[in-house]
Design a protein around this motif. Sequence first.
Motif, PDB file in Angstrom:
ATOM      1  N   ASN A   1       0.867  -1.177   0.000  1.00 52.72           N
ATOM      2  CA  ASN A   1       0.000   0.000   0.000  1.00 52.72           C
ATOM      3  C   ASN A   1       0.899   1.221   0.000  1.00 52.72           C
TER       4      ASN A   1
ATOM      5  N   CYS B   1       0.387   4.250  -0.438  1.00 59.32           N
ATOM      6  CA  CYS B   1      -0.073   5.509   0.148  1.00 59.32           C
ATOM      7  C   CYS B   1       0.346   5.613   1.603  1.00 59.32           C
ATOM      8  N   SER B   2       0.652   4.481   2.233  1.00 59.03           N
ATOM      9  CA  SER B   2       1.103   4.502   3.631  1.00 59.03           C
ATOM     10  C   SER B   2       2.185   3.440   3.788  1.00 59.03           C
TER      11      SER B   2
ATOM     12  N   SER C   1       1.411   8.231   8.590  1.00 61.47           N
ATOM     13  CA  SER C   1       1.131   7.560   7.319  1.00 61.47           C
ATOM     14  C   SER C   1      -0.361   7.287   7.175  1.00 61.47           C
ATOM     15  N   ARG C   2      -1.003   6.943   8.290  1.00 62.02           N
ATOM     16  CA  ARG C   2      -2.449   6.691   8.225  1.00 62.02           C
ATOM     17  C   ARG C   2      -3.184   7.970   7.802  1.00 62.02           C
TER      18      ARG C   2
ATOM     19  N   ASP D   1      -2.675   8.406   4.112  1.00 64.95           N
ATOM     20  CA  ASP D   1      -3.443   7.426   3.343  1.00 64.95           C
ATOM     21  C   ASP D   1      -4.908   7.853   3.256  1.00 64.95           C
TER      22      ASP D   1
ATOM     23  N   ASN E   1      -6.006   0.467   5.715  1.00 64.42           N
ATOM     24  CA  ASN E   1      -7.185  -0.110   5.077  1.00 64.42           C
ATOM     25  C   ASN E   1      -7.820  -1.217   5.893  1.00 64.42           C
TER      26      ASN E   1
ATOM     27  N   ASN F   1     -11.305   2.811  -0.987  1.00 62.73           N
ATOM     28  CA  ASN F   1      -9.844   2.902  -1.008  1.00 62.73           C
ATOM     29  C   ASN F   1      -9.156   1.616  -1.463  1.00 62.73           C
TER      30      ASN F   1
END
Lengths: 541, 176
Positions: free
Chosen positions: A218, A220-221, A256-257, A260, A482, A533
Amino acid sequence: MHNKVYEVSHEKVRETILNLKENEDFTLLLDVTATDYLNYPGHKAERFAVVYILRDSTFKNEVIIKTMVDDETLTLLTISDIYYAANWGEREVFDQYGIIFEGHPNLKRVLNHHQFVGHPLRKDYVITDGQICTETEDLMDEMRPLLKQKGYEEDEVMLLNVGPSHPATHGTIRNLLAMEGESIVAATTEIGYLHRGFEKACETHTYSQIIPYTDRLNYCSAILNNIGYCKSIEDMMDIEIPERAKFIRVIVGELSRIMDHAVCNAANCVDLGGLTNFWYIFNPRDEAYEVLSKLTGARLTNSYTRIGGLSYDLYDGFAEEVESVLRSTEKSIDDALSLIARNKIFLDRTQDVGIITEEFAISAGITGPNLRSTGSPRDMRQDKPYYHYDSFDFDVVVGSHGDVYDRMMVRFEEMIQSIRIIRQAIKQIPDGSIITDNRAVALPPKDQVYGSIEGMMNQFKLVFEGVKVPKGEYYSSTEAANGELGFYVVSDGSGTPHKVKCRPPCYYALGAYSKIIENTMLADAVVTMASMNFIAGEFDR
Amino acid sequence: MELKKEEDLSLGDSVLVTKLDTAVNWARSYSMWPMVFGTACCGIEFMSVAASKHDISRFGAEVVRFSPRQADLLVVAGTISYKQAPILKKIYDQMPEPKWVISMGACACSGGFYDNYTTVQGIDQIIPVDEYIAGCPPRPEAFFDSLIRIQEKSNRESILEKDRQHDRDFKGFLDA
């Protein structure tokens, strides 16, 4: 710290799992995978084992069921009628290992293309053996039975192909929709367009070399994946990381969360036609990238953790810069919400759209914000706390309807809760080392490497042979952006894993997507997809 | 009717005399319409390229449409698997001439560290590439650098030359 693996004979496995679900409350199927024991030291029994990982409804306990598959038939009974999630889970095992699940409604490849021959995760498949795909399949083999089941003839509906090169599907998801006017009668989803062989690559790299690959699950994070992977290996080896490393992992993980969720909500607003929110939300995100690139050397793919700790300590002024990112994030959330929270068009487009019920979410293996938006307060950070998450004061955010609106608002609110966690963690961060001093895991300090023969040998062996993880199999999970991100690792005692299976949260969410959008409008299917997502690197691996 | 004096006929500086190529290239190079074939991590970094801090519209290339038929710059941002390859080829073929291709990031350029059964080892095995960007993923500044190079390249083209030489000669593994 090894979790118990229950071995069940292949005749009894379906019965056992049914019993666990009905009587022991194991309502969530986390993952189905297989292990190929060819060349595994000391293994004499059947070649393949299929592994089922289940979680109970409190999210506190998991159970691993392992069954050896008969070498002659390579067949097991399906459990796809017991758990919705098993549909795609079993398809993946069939695709990668060639195990047949009797009674499965649609046992076909899911990650590899339809012209592919063989099963790549078998140990005798050569990793570099690429196979050219010359054309895309038409998916009618899946659509025809669906139409028949709904009582439609093929010429009564309009077949519409959405993706993979389509802005709403982010370049990697393909949907074939049967439309009656603007309504979707039946839908099927095809993935695998970004399958890049993560699990096969793990089998040819040392445990430490795998960390950069986890960044790109993932993306994005990335740091949350780094943490999830390293925590599994540390748990497997019974290594306690230093307190300072735990707090820093919490801080950068929550950061990071936030990023994301920011990407998901910003992209969702774009898909709804609100580009302004995208600019608002992306500004603090770029600021956070600057902090991360100062700390880790990379903006997006950080590879920040190491087995046993972290790669770098915080730099001077980190706390102030993070605080400034948090302030801008708060402002951007306020700005974005002021544009949409009471906006009639936004409310009409998102409320009661793309509804997921709690029962269906659990059956389909949906976790994380998508599950919490249905009203189920299940969060690994609270239910099975790690890194002192139970000592931080934060709320588990829940929705009530499980619609697009709830999913977006849950994400906005979780960003605010993550900000709370970061502020508390920064205040409590202790001094000390950032990586364990266990020399079987962590590289020695540079003065020892250059100054002593033992230090040099230590570095040499760790780099070339890798961290030696004791023989066994292990599942460990964390709460990623996620949902539950798990790693199931099989070690043969060497420095390279025998097998690594990632339990990607959005793989199972995507498996349920075609069911969720049935009987909704096409435009609603687009925002439903954006609100869940789906990150291609994660579900395709 | 009496003819005006010669200086009256002059239109001042409202007329520029130039070559047709220069005019066309000027218009083309500063209004590139990218088609972003974003599949993976590089696609996320492309979002930063487009967002307000780095702001691709400073280079006149902010009209990001997902229709290849309206685009003249293909940005392949991300890993291309064998399953994705026929789609990339189709998208490229649908773009009208003249067109340029940027291969963004290690995966698109060479497969990156995915040297395995599913990843195409560089998109130049499928379609011709004009600019390669190193990085995993590249920083936004690196993307702008290659965008400027594409602008320079397009400034050297002539409308008389219908198909570019290297595109005509190109043969990838999906070309029969």
